[in-house]
Design an enzyme around this catalytic site. Structure first.
Site, PDB file in Angstrom:
ATOM      1  NE  ARG A   1      -4.131   1.870   2.194  1.00  0.00           N
ATOM      2  CZ  ARG A   1      -4.303   2.874   3.050  1.00  0.00           C
ATOM      3  NH1 ARG A   1      -3.452   3.041   4.061  1.00  0.00           N
ATOM      4  NH2 ARG A   1      -5.318   3.708   2.914  1.00  0.00           N
TER       5      ARG A   1
ATOM      6  CB  ILE B   1      -5.505   5.796  -1.027  1.00  0.00           C
ATOM      7  CG1 ILE B   1      -5.406   4.258  -1.054  1.00  0.00           C
ATOM      8  CG2 ILE B   1      -4.813   6.356   0.198  1.00  0.00           C
ATOM      9  CD1 ILE B   1      -3.973   3.737  -1.126  1.00  0.00           C
ATOM     10  CB  SER B   2     -10.822   3.544   0.041  1.00  0.00           C
ATOM     11  OG  SER B   2     -11.595   4.239  -0.894  1.00  0.00           O
ATOM     12  CD  GLN B   3     -11.468   2.692   7.502  1.00  0.00           C
ATOM     13  OE1 GLN B   3     -12.344   3.525   7.256  1.00  0.00           O
ATOM     14  NE2 GLN B   3     -11.472   1.956   8.606  1.00  0.00           N
TER      15      GLN B   3
END
Length: 254
Positions: A77, A103-105
């Site tokens: 990530r 950037i999503s959880q």
């Protein structure tokens, strides 16, 4: 004669010293390269361990699909965010990226992916490439990935990062509301931004028997919704919790 021999010895002695110096330099360079390589491998090992810890954390929070958890463990990530934010890369939190997007959880990424019930080889359309992290997760799960992004700079950056990591999804710069009719039908459609109502054109790009996962609603919050296409004209919906996403917008931004 002795003097002549001594004169010839001087340059030989200098050559020996130079060669010794060259060997020493080469040895030092090799050591530096080995040290640099060791540091790189240490960083990779640390990051992989952090990704594994993140996967375990998501399991505790309710993610049960083993293939999703394995993908979270394997995808780096930190590669998808600004280096200055790398300390937060494996925390379960959203992070800012370019163009005012996020950037999503990781939990959200895993949850949406789990709702897809993805099978290897399925053809998936992702709306909103963003950083490219979600596309990498889908690739890791052996899907045939098509992803569309409305911001040209995000499209370019995501493509570079994904390819560098060895992922090669089919990426497109375009309007997500239009989808990719020339590549339809899709087994699954995943929307990573929030439309206020279901995009009709995307529904028509689902195959019968396929389904869409979409955070549906306005800026105040959305319901994670699964829409199944049961026939040419019939769709069924189910809701799966409250989330907050950036709004899905029409058009493109060069």
């Amino acid at each position: 004669m002795r003097r002549g021999k001594q004169q010839h010895l001087i340059p030989v002695f200098i050559i020996v010293l130079c060669c010794t110096g060259m060997i020493t330099c080469a040895s030092n360079n090799t050591k530096k390269q080995q040290k640099k390589s060791d540091i790189h491998m240490t960083d990779l090992s640390r990051q992989h361990n952090e990704a594994k810890k993140l996967s375990k954390e998501l399991r505790k929070k309710g993610i049960s699909d083993e293939r999703v958890l394995a993908a979270i463990s394997n995808v780096p990530r930190h590669s998808f965010i600004d280096e200055q934010l790398s300390a937060y890369a494996y925390q379960d939190r959203p992070l800012p990226i370019e163009s005012g997007q996020t950037i999503s959880q990781p939990f959200t990424v895993a949850y949406q992916t789990e709702l897809l019930q993805l099978q290897a080889g399925e053809k998936v359309l992702e709306i909103g490439t963003g950083s490219g992290y979600q596309a990498a997760i889908l690739c890791e799960m052996e899907a045939e990935v098509y992803s569309i992004e409305r911001y040209y700079n995000l499209y370019q950056t995501a493509k570079e990062i994904l390819n560098k990591l060895g992922y090669y999804p089919n990426l497109f710069f375009g309007d997500g509301f239009e989808g990719l009719p020339e590549h339809a039908p899709f087994d699954k459609i995943l929307i990573t931004a929030a439309p206020e109502k279901i995009p009709e054109k995307l529904l028509q790009q689902l195959r019968v028997g396929g389904w869409m996962v979409v955070p549906l609603g306005g800026r105040g919050g959305q319901k994670m919704t699964v829409i199944r296409r049961v026939s040419d004209t019939e769709f069924k919906e189910s809701e799966h919790g409250d989330f907050i996403f950036v709004p899905m917008q029409e058009g493109t931004v060069e």
